[in-house]
Design an enzyme around this catalytic site. Structure first.
Site, PDB file in Angstrom:
ATOM      1  N   GLU A 173      39.486  31.461  37.151  1.00  0.00           N
ATOM      2  CA  GLU A 173      40.125  32.589  36.473  1.00  0.00           C
ATOM      3  C   GLU A 173      41.114  33.291  37.391  1.00  0.00           C
ATOM      4  O   GLU A 173      40.813  33.607  38.548  1.00  0.00           O
ATOM      5  CB  GLU A 173      39.095  33.567  35.912  1.00  0.00           C
ATOM      6  CG  GLU A 173      38.104  34.144  36.886  1.00  0.00           C
ATOM      7  CD  GLU A 173      37.039  34.994  36.176  1.00  0.00           C
ATOM      8  OE1 GLU A 173      36.631  34.636  35.061  1.00  0.00           O
ATOM      9  OE2 GLU A 173      36.645  36.014  36.758  1.00  0.00           O
ATOM     10  N   CYS A 174      42.295  33.494  36.868  1.00  0.00           N
ATOM     11  CA  CYS A 174      43.380  34.218  37.529  1.00  0.00           C
ATOM     12  C   CYS A 174      43.674  33.630  38.908  1.00  0.00           C
ATOM     13  O   CYS A 174      44.234  32.548  39.004  1.00  0.00           O
ATOM     14  CB  CYS A 174      43.044  35.716  37.596  1.00  0.00           C
ATOM     15  SG  CYS A 174      44.507  36.763  37.795  1.00  0.00           S
ATOM     16  N   GLY A 175      43.304  34.306  39.996  1.00  0.00           N
ATOM     17  CA  GLY A 175      43.588  33.784  41.323  1.00  0.00           C
ATOM     18  C   GLY A 175      42.992  32.414  41.550  1.00  0.00           C
ATOM     19  O   GLY A 175      43.569  31.572  42.256  1.00  0.00           O
ATOM     20  N   SER A 200      42.253  30.118  33.256  1.00  0.00           N
ATOM     21  CA  SER A 200      43.006  31.138  32.530  1.00  0.00           C
ATOM     22  C   SER A 200      43.253  32.325  33.445  1.00  0.00           C
ATOM     23  O   SER A 200      42.552  32.517  34.448  1.00  0.00           O
ATOM     24  CB  SER A 200      42.213  31.596  31.297  1.00  0.00           C
ATOM     25  OG  SER A 200      42.908  32.614  30.600  1.00  0.00           O
TER      26      SER A 200
END
Length: 432
Positions: free
Chosen positions: A317-319, A409
């Site tokens: 997720e993200c990073g 994501s």
């Protein structure tokens, strides 16, 4: 034992809520009180700093993301074991839906207004009255922040009527808690953090009698449904270091409650995925600040590629997603090779690219969370799904991608909002 609670809020962001909350937590704790701190709304960094200030785990409270039952259970549990509960608000008191004011009214927690008085004196009382009366919130008083002198503080206190008590004041600080694009610096990056917190606590002038006179806080206890053992016997490898630090305590607790064994590894230290892992979680963080190190560390990259080749479920997720791409372009134009598991590249931007609460309508249930990022993912992958925006706007939310056994994501998931959907992230496709 009697517990008392306050929610520290303000007219807007930037008034010094986190600094004052940290100072108050440290001051109360040094006086022998047991203190628990909570943070309103989705947030990773403020809770880390407040955890150091209070010497206890800091959970987030959000009536939408966490749900009323989760919030109530956390508060009721804390009220049984501590003398003071401090809840740091988000943005301005009435900003957002639900807002900090909604939380205060729902649980009958008095609001302690943090007001930046650096360019005013008695007018601060008018602002406080407006904050209190606009939504008829329960009221604790005012903490005047960034006062210029003892005389400046006295001007405000002496003009305060009994129904708008000034609980304390904090002078202007020559050195405060440093910030950057996603918020404050992480505690691990501030070797003098304890000294800074002690200095803030020393500088905070507090009327203990006003806090001690607050009504007892004892929300009704609630028993949450037991988690199904969906991850029994599974070992989940979780990246955790300065580059991958955005982890809710509730997420770890949810995974453990479903039977998972949690093992941690550090990509920054070039540690491989633990060999007995059944699944992997790469949480968010600051890979862009450590891109050169991550690019040079081949052991962790090779272990990730090997795990994916063996079909291990991986949630990024993200990073975490950023670190799996082929290339990361920093804000200054520098380019760094990443793990190359996901086709495409990430480029940093100067402006926010995503912000706000979102939910993933997973087939097992709706998984709530949020998004907050400054980068863009350019990829040929077709999204598996899109999240929905909390505010109901027609535009789609963050894309969720699937590539082999990897799901990724910009969406940060709050696992406790739908444990079954969280479990599915770490199980082979079709298992849950």
């Amino acid at each position: 034992m009697t517990c008392r609670a306050v929610l520290l809020s303000a007219i807007a962001s930037g008034q010094g809520k986190t600094t004052v909350t940290a100072a108050l937590a440290r001051k109360l704790g040094r006086a022998g009180n047991r203190v628990r701190v909570f943070k309103t709304g989705p947030d990773f960094i403020d809770p880390m700093l407040l955890a150091v200030a209070s010497d206890s785990t800091v959970e987030v409270l959000d009536l939408w993301m966490c749900g009323e039952a989760q919030c109530r259970a956390l508060l009721a549990d804390a009220a049984q074991t501590c003398d003071y509960i401090l809840i740091e608000g988000v943005m301005g008191l009435y900003d957002g839906a639900p807002s900090s004011a909604d939380l205060a009214k729902h649980f009958d927690v008095p609001v302690l207004a943090v007001l930046d008085v650096s360019a005013m004196a008695q007018t601060a009382l008018a602002l406080a009255r407006g904050l209190r009366d606009h939504g008829a919130v329960p009221w604790a008083g005012i903490i005047a922040n960034r006062v210029a002198s003892a005389g400046h503080a006295a001007m405000i206190s002496e003009a305060a009527p009994p129904d708008l008590p000034v609980v304390g004041h904090l002078p202007r600080q020559s050195e405060s808690l440093p910030e950057r694009h996603l918020g404050l610096h992480l505690p691990s990056e501030l070797p003098d953090l304890d000294a800074r917190l002690d200095a803030l606590a020393d500088a905070l002038v507090l009327d203990d009698a006003v806090l001690a006179a607050l009504p007892p806080f004892s929300p009704a206890a609630i028993t949450l449904p037991a988690s199904a053992p969906l991850l029994a016997g599974k070992t989940i490898a979780i990246a955790r270091d300065t580059a991958f630090a955005f982890i809710y305590a509730a997420n770890l607790r949810t995974l453990a409650a479903m039977g998972a064994t949690l093992q941690f590894f550090s990509p920054l230290a070039n540690e491989p995925v633990p060999p007995d892992a059944d699944a992997i979680w790469l949480p968010g963080g600051y890979p862009e600040l450590h891109a050169a190190t991550l690019a040079a560390n081949q052991v962790w990259q090779a272990s990730i590629k090997n795990a994916v080749a063996r079909g291990l479920p991986l949630w990024a997720e993200c990073g975490g997603m950023m670190a799996l791409t082929e290339k990361l372009t920093a804000a200054d134009g520098s380019e760094y090779s990443m793990a190359g598991v996901l086709p495409g590249s990430v480029r940093m931007a100067q402006k926010l690219a995503g912000l706000g609460g979102q939910a993933w309508p997973h087939h097992t249930g709706k998984l709530h969370g949020h998004t907050f990022h400054y980068s863009h993912f350019d990829t040929p992958l077709t999204p598996l799904a899109h999240c929905q925006r909390k505010n109901g706007h027609a535009s789609t939310g963050e894309a969720v991608y699937q590539h082999g056994s990897v799901q990724a994501s910009y969406f940060h998931a709050y696992f406790a909002s739908c444990p079954a959907a969280a479990a599915a992230l770490f199980l082979p496709e079709g298992t849950c």
